[in-house]
Design a protein around this motif. Structure first.
Motif, mmCIF file in Angstrom:
data_model
loop_
_atom_site.group_PDB
_atom_site.id
_atom_site.type_symbol
_atom_site.label_atom_id
_atom_site.label_comp_id
_atom_site.label_asym_id
_atom_site.label_seq_id
_atom_site.Cartn_x
_atom_site.Cartn_y
_atom_site.Cartn_z
ATOM 1 N N ALA A 3 -48.728 23.397 13.510
ATOM 2 C CA ALA A 3 -47.858 24.450 12.986
ATOM 3 C C ALA A 3 -47.931 24.679 11.484
ATOM 4 O O ALA A 3 -47.550 25.759 11.011
ATOM 5 C CB ALA A 3 -46.398 24.129 13.358
ATOM 6 N N LEU A 4 -48.425 23.706 10.724
ATOM 7 C CA LEU A 4 -48.296 23.810 9.270
ATOM 8 C C LEU A 4 -49.618 23.849 8.508
ATOM 9 O O LEU A 4 -49.674 24.393 7.404
ATOM 10 C CB LEU A 4 -47.451 22.633 8.738
ATOM 11 C CG LEU A 4 -46.032 22.528 9.314
ATOM 12 C CD1 LEU A 4 -45.361 21.244 8.839
ATOM 13 C CD2 LEU A 4 -45.200 23.746 8.940
ATOM 14 N N ARG A 5 -50.664 23.279 9.065
ATOM 15 C CA ARG A 5 -51.922 23.189 8.310
ATOM 16 C C ARG A 5 -52.432 24.563 7.875
ATOM 17 O O ARG A 5 -52.966 24.728 6.778
ATOM 18 C CB ARG A 5 -52.986 22.464 9.139
ATOM 19 C CG ARG A 5 -54.338 22.371 8.420
ATOM 20 C CD ARG A 5 -55.365 21.608 9.223
ATOM 21 N NE ARG A 5 -55.133 20.173 9.231
ATOM 22 C CZ ARG A 5 -55.501 19.354 8.241
ATOM 23 N NH1 ARG A 5 -56.080 19.837 7.162
ATOM 24 N NH2 ARG A 5 -55.270 18.069 8.328
ATOM 25 N N SER A 6 -52.259 25.544 8.715
ATOM 26 C CA SER A 6 -52.853 26.861 8.443
ATOM 27 C C SER A 6 -52.092 27.669 7.399
ATOM 28 O O SER A 6 -52.580 28.705 6.959
ATOM 29 C CB SER A 6 -52.919 27.672 9.748
ATOM 30 O OG SER A 6 -51.610 27.909 10.253
ATOM 31 N N GLN A 23 -34.021 30.946 17.599
ATOM 32 C CA GLN A 23 -35.404 30.483 17.514
ATOM 33 C C GLN A 23 -35.473 29.063 16.963
ATOM 34 O O GLN A 23 -36.317 28.257 17.388
ATOM 35 C CB GLN A 23 -36.219 31.427 16.622
ATOM 36 C CG GLN A 23 -37.719 31.136 16.617
ATOM 37 C CD GLN A 23 -38.329 31.270 17.998
ATOM 38 O OE1 GLN A 23 -38.156 32.275 18.670
ATOM 39 N NE2 GLN A 23 -39.039 30.234 18.451
ATOM 40 N N THR A 24 -34.576 28.751 16.023
ATOM 41 C CA THR A 24 -34.536 27.386 15.483
ATOM 42 C C THR A 24 -34.209 26.393 16.589
ATOM 43 O O THR A 24 -34.807 25.309 16.670
ATOM 44 C CB THR A 24 -33.489 27.275 14.360
ATOM 45 O OG1 THR A 24 -33.861 28.140 13.281
ATOM 46 C CG2 THR A 24 -33.390 25.844 13.844
ATOM 47 N N ALA A 25 -33.265 26.749 17.461
ATOM 48 C CA ALA A 25 -32.898 25.873 18.576
ATOM 49 C C ALA A 25 -34.078 25.677 19.524
ATOM 50 O O ALA A 25 -34.350 24.558 19.980
ATOM 51 C CB ALA A 25 -31.705 26.452 19.330
ATOM 52 N N SER A 40 -36.611 23.459 17.830
ATOM 53 C CA SER A 40 -36.113 22.079 17.763
ATOM 54 C C SER A 40 -36.231 21.394 19.118
ATOM 55 O O SER A 40 -36.600 20.215 19.209
ATOM 56 C CB SER A 40 -34.660 22.067 17.294
ATOM 57 O OG SER A 40 -34.543 22.618 15.989
ATOM 58 N N LEU A 41 -35.941 22.126 20.194
ATOM 59 C CA LEU A 41 -36.084 21.564 21.531
ATOM 60 C C LEU A 41 -37.543 21.246 21.846
ATOM 61 O O LEU A 41 -37.848 20.252 22.505
ATOM 62 C CB LEU A 41 -35.517 22.528 22.571
ATOM 63 C CG LEU A 41 -33.996 22.628 22.635
ATOM 64 C CD1 LEU A 41 -33.570 23.741 23.594
ATOM 65 C CD2 LEU A 41 -33.375 21.293 23.061
ATOM 66 N N GLY A 42 -38.438 22.089 21.343
ATOM 67 C CA GLY A 42 -39.862 21.833 21.540
ATOM 68 C C GLY A 42 -40.301 20.546 20.860
ATOM 69 O O GLY A 42 -41.053 19.746 21.430
ATOM 70 N N VAL A 43 -39.814 20.342 19.631
ATOM 71 C CA VAL A 43 -40.151 19.114 18.905
ATOM 72 C C VAL A 43 -39.509 17.906 19.585
ATOM 73 O O VAL A 43 -40.121 16.835 19.692
ATOM 74 C CB VAL A 43 -39.714 19.211 17.434
ATOM 75 C CG1 VAL A 43 -39.972 17.888 16.706
ATOM 76 C CG2 VAL A 43 -40.460 20.344 16.723
ATOM 77 N N VAL A 96 -42.123 13.025 25.107
ATOM 78 C CA VAL A 96 -43.433 12.869 25.745
ATOM 79 C C VAL A 96 -44.221 11.732 25.090
ATOM 80 O O VAL A 96 -44.801 10.879 25.784
ATOM 81 C CB VAL A 96 -44.231 14.186 25.679
ATOM 82 C CG1 VAL A 96 -45.683 13.955 26.092
ATOM 83 C CG2 VAL A 96 -43.588 15.233 26.578
ATOM 84 N N LEU A 97 -44.245 11.699 23.759
ATOM 85 C CA LEU A 97 -44.978 10.647 23.063
ATOM 86 C C LEU A 97 -44.361 9.276 23.316
ATOM 87 O O LEU A 97 -45.077 8.290 23.545
ATOM 88 C CB LEU A 97 -45.012 10.934 21.563
ATOM 89 C CG LEU A 97 -45.927 12.068 21.113
ATOM 90 C CD1 LEU A 97 -45.742 12.352 19.630
ATOM 91 C CD2 LEU A 97 -47.387 11.742 21.403
#
Length: 199
Positions: A91-94, A173-175, A178-181, A187-188
């Motif tokens: 999400a951030l490198r680009s 969208q923030t929610a 955040s749920l995705g993260v 999962v990890l």
């Protein structure tokens, strides 16, 4: 071998964090106190500091009394730093193109240190240290972090990452982000527990 790796990884970790602190202060657009608060408002910085502290503890403290030698602590820290690396790559490198010392520091914080921590985890985490009951506790740190940046962002207008910037993308969208993260954390965490229980 373990102690030597701990020393090496601790040195790399502290170099990366302190280099980023130097760069943040050099390039600050706010007074020093605010710049410091913002610096430590990044999950990347907090987690890399945690990793560096962990490796330092492995070289200097008694296993029986060290906070970092509690059951599952290495796995939890590994999950946190892997999230740092994955979220950055995806999400951030680009969104920016660092150069010079910033590029070196950036790669250490987001790529090298996550990989080194995973290698260390694979070599030294003990199978009998991991149980499914630990998983909820591992989520406490990211949950508290999210609450902190949301509260501080509401009052200061500063959000450390674009995917939680309520001012620009809204609470809905923030929610979702955040749920995705959070799902990534779960999962990890589950993956590391399964790997050690199987192998």
């Amino acid at each position: 071998m373990k102690k030597n790796l701990s020393i090496l990884f601790a040195l790399i970790g502290w170099f990366a964090v302190l280099s980023q602190l130097y760069l943040a202060l050099q390039n600050r657009a706010t007074p020093v106190p605010e710049a410091l608060v913002r610096f430590f408002s990044y999950f990347t910085i907090l987690t890399n500091t945690l990793v560096a502290s962990y490796f330092t503890a492995q070289t200097t403290t008694n296993d029986k009394i060290s906070f970092f030698n509690r059951k599952g602590s290495l796995s939890a820290i590994t999950v946190y730093i892997l999230v740092v690396g994955i979220v950055y790559q995806v999400a951030l490198r680009s969104i920016w193109n660092p150069e010079g010392l910033q590029k070196i520091t950036d790669e250490l914080l987001h790529t090298v240190i996550p990989v080194l921590t995973l290698v260390y985890w694979y070599l030294y985490e003990k199978k009998n240290q991991l149980t499914w009951q630990l998983l909820p506790a591992w989520l406490t740190y990211p949950a508290v972090y999210l609450v902190y940046i949301m509260i501080r962002g509401h009052f200061s207008g500063f959000y450390p990452y674009p995917f939680v910037n309520v001012a620009e993308i809204g609470y809905g969208q923030t929610a979702i982000n955040s749920l995705g993260v959070l799902l990534l954390f779960v999962v990890l965490s589950s993956g590391l527990i399964l790997i050690k229980r199987i192998f």
